[in-house]
Design an enzyme around this catalytic site. Structure first.
Site, PDB file in Angstrom:
ATOM      1  N   LYS A  75     -78.413   5.755 -61.371  1.00 34.04           N
ATOM      2  CA  LYS A  75     -77.343   5.284 -60.484  1.00 34.04           C
ATOM      3  C   LYS A  75     -77.886   5.183 -59.064  1.00 34.04           C
ATOM      4  O   LYS A  75     -78.634   6.062 -58.619  1.00 34.04           O
ATOM      5  CB  LYS A  75     -76.176   6.273 -60.555  1.00 34.04           C
ATOM      6  CG  LYS A  75     -74.930   5.846 -59.799  1.00 34.04           C
ATOM      7  CD  LYS A  75     -73.800   6.848 -60.013  1.00 34.04           C
ATOM      8  CE  LYS A  75     -72.530   6.460 -59.283  1.00 34.04           C
ATOM      9  NZ  LYS A  75     -71.420   7.417 -59.520  1.00 34.04           N
ATOM     10  N   SER A 150     -67.092   5.425 -60.916  1.00 33.25           N
ATOM     11  CA  SER A 150     -67.972   4.588 -60.135  1.00 33.25           C
ATOM     12  C   SER A 150     -69.321   4.300 -60.804  1.00 33.25           C
ATOM     13  O   SER A 150     -70.001   3.359 -60.425  1.00 33.25           O
ATOM     14  CB  SER A 150     -68.236   5.253 -58.779  1.00 33.25           C
ATOM     15  OG  SER A 150     -68.852   6.518 -58.966  1.00 33.25           O
ATOM     16  N   SER A 174     -66.339   9.991 -62.464  1.00 38.16           N
ATOM     17  CA  SER A 174     -67.182   8.785 -62.448  1.00 38.16           C
ATOM     18  C   SER A 174     -68.276   8.714 -63.498  1.00 38.16           C
ATOM     19  O   SER A 174     -68.912   7.669 -63.640  1.00 38.16           O
ATOM     20  CB  SER A 174     -67.826   8.622 -61.076  1.00 38.16           C
ATOM     21  OG  SER A 174     -66.900   8.049 -60.207  1.00 38.16           O
TER      22      SER A 174
HETATM   23  N1  GLN Z   1     -62.536   7.510 -59.177  1.00 35.40           N
HETATM   24  C1  GLN Z   1     -62.656   8.694 -58.378  1.00 35.40           C
HETATM   25  C2  GLN Z   1     -62.671   8.330 -56.922  1.00 35.40           C
HETATM   26  O1  GLN Z   1     -62.502   7.198 -56.643  1.00 35.40           O
HETATM   27  C3  GLN Z   1     -63.860   9.459 -58.767  1.00 35.40           C
HETATM   28  C4  GLN Z   1     -65.109   8.933 -58.192  1.00 35.40           C
HETATM   29  C5  GLN Z   1     -66.304   9.715 -58.612  1.00 35.40           C
HETATM   30  O2  GLN Z   1     -66.237  10.546 -59.512  1.00 35.40           O
HETATM   31  N2  GLN Z   1     -67.394   9.482 -57.928  1.00 35.40           N
HETATM   32  O3  GLN Z   1     -62.841   9.142 -56.065  1.00 35.40           O
END
Ligand code: GLN
Length: 476
Positions: A75, A150, A174
């Protein structure tokens, strides 16, 4: 495309059927063929081919390391020396780190080959991969739908066999949510068991790196190599590395599974509820005992997460000021920092910085930040009482399967509610995993989530492995 799992790949190399080079060539071909899915921000073809030749030599000399030739997608918020690391932000569009994250360092030493850096929501903020400066990513099961976020690019890379395993980061879901949307396994370890050194910080008290893989065995193997104490990370715990061997439970010795009550399932769509019920039925017939558990803190999960995550983000992202590194706006007539941050960040990142600054401001600190800290303690207590009744908790990963591109972009709250079932594990610091549990009638994958007490990653992986075998029949 690459072999279905790393274990299978290794067998095929050892039997002389394929080589690391042919496997890397297949990965590159697959990445090019499916470029429209937007999985990668940077592809390292030449370096990967050169590394493959070295891996082939090690195999030939009988010196294969534990991950020899494993094709790894990383990532793009995880630092890689000499390979640009953008966080999918204009702010870091041309940023090339001078050091490598501990996890990547350890995986490379064990023989992994970096194939490239994957797409994500900018600074890992999002649930759909629509917030990327480098363009959206698409779900391989339906390109009109989101892959989740994400870590969207990492989930696509594994689901379409561009890589054996990918790294994601999970602050509020994410790793698990995109894994569920793309039909693969995603594991978020106990907070502190895998080093965050070299992970670009979003919300430091919640962030964890973890693997996205085709099956639990590959995820466990990679987690094993990555985990263990790291003196570069002050929040790293001193537990031993996560064990990689998965031993199915003997009949009669199976742990007790907690299942959630209807109020948790209330917001879930019917296919998700049916998959959940079908999984429980399979566990029953496999000899697991189940007990229904009740949360008292559920209404606090999303508000608590979005107060704490934005507060920490506003502080962590203060470093992008155009002075030290990254993008700088040319603005001789005005305020360089304001111009840099206005142009360098996307809209979701700005929304989080503003929310976070607001909840930390002196007039509202007690009302929001301090209250959220108390609620976090309540959530931890809630888990403690639940884990007195069961060894592991089973719940859906997401309220719905993958949604359509654009469906939630104008409604941030609807987007945030997608994380309803994943954020609590980050707030409590406990390990959690999503594994594929079936598909709906449109062929969209549905995931099932397991959560375990703090530090019990081994038990979590073993149960996930066992359930993976049980639910194999679900997935048609
Ligand atoms: N979807 C969550 C957010 O927008 C989690 C994001 C993540 O785990 N990096 O914060």
């Amino acid at each position: 495309m690459v072999s279905p799992t790393y274990y299978q790949f290794r067998q095929r190399v050892l039997s002389g059927e394929i080589t690391c080079r042919t496997e890397v060539e297949a990965a590159i071909q697959r990445i090019n063929q499916l470029a429209h899915l937007g999985a990668f921000i940077t592809v390292c073809s030449q370096e990967a081919l050169a590394a493959a030749d070295r891996c082939d030599q090690n195999f030939r000399n009988g010196k294969a390391r534990p991950l020899e030739g494993l094709i790894l997608a990383v990532k793009d918020n995880i630092s890689t020396r000499g390979i640009r690391t953008t966080c999918a932000s204009r702010m870091l569009e041309h940023f090339v780190p001078v050091f490598t994250a501990t996890v990547v360092e350890r995986l490379i030493s064990a023989g992994a080959i970096i194939i490239g850096k994957t797409n994500l929501d900018e600074f890992a903020m999002g649930s759909s991969n629509e917030n990327s400066f480098f363009g959206i990513a698409r779900n391989p099961h339906d390109p009109e739908r989101v892959p989740g976020g994400s870590s969207g690019g990492s989930a696509i890379a594994v689901a379409t066999r561009m890589a054996h395993v990918a790294l994601g980061s999970d602050t509020g879901g994410s790793i698990r949510q995109p894994a569920a949307f793309c039909g693969v396994v995603g594991f978020k370890p106990t907070y502190g068991r895998i080093s965050r050194y070299g992970l670009v910080a979003f919300a430091s008290s919640l962030d964890q790196i973890g693997p996205i893989a085709s099956d639990v065995a590959d995820a466990a193997l990679v987690a094993h190599i990555m985990s263990g104490h790291d003196r570069h990370d002050s929040t790293s715990v001193t537990l031993p590395p996560i064990a990689a061997d998965l031993i199915p439970f003997a009949p009669g010795k199976r742990p007790r599974i907690g299942i959630v009550s209807d109020d948790v399932l209330h917001g879930c769509d019917v296919d998700v509820q049916n998959t959940y019920a079908a999984t429980i039925a399979r566990l029953d017939s496999a000899g697991y005992s189940t007990v229904t558990v009740h949360f008292t803190s559920m209404e606090a999960w999303i508000p608590t997460y979005y107060i704490l995550a934005t507060a920490e983000a506003s502080s962590n992202l203060a470093r992008y000021d155009g002075v030290r590194y990254g993008f700088r706006a040319d603005n001789p007539n005005g305020d360089m920092m304001t111009a840099t941050r206005t142009l360098g960040f996307g809209v979701e990142v700005k929304r989080r910085i503003m929310l976070g600054t607001y909840v930390l401001s002196s007039g509202y600190y007690d009302a929001y930040y301090r209250t959220a800290q108390r609620a976090r303690r309540w959530i931890c207590e809630d888990y403690r009482q639940i884990f007195r009744q069961c060894d592991v908790l089973l719940l859906p990963t997401t309220p719905t399967p993958a949604f359509r591109i654009g469906e939630k972009t104008t409604d941030p709250l609807a987007m945030y509610l997608n994380d309803a079932l994943t954020v609590a594990a980050n707030l409590a610091g406990i390990p959690a995993i999503s594994i594929p549990a079936g598909k709906n009638s449109n062929g969209l994958p549905i995931g099932i989530q397991l959560q375990s007490p703090f530090g019990n990653d081994e038990q979590l992986l073993q149960i996930a492995y066992d359930i993976e075998q049980c639910v194999a029949g679900n997935a048609s």
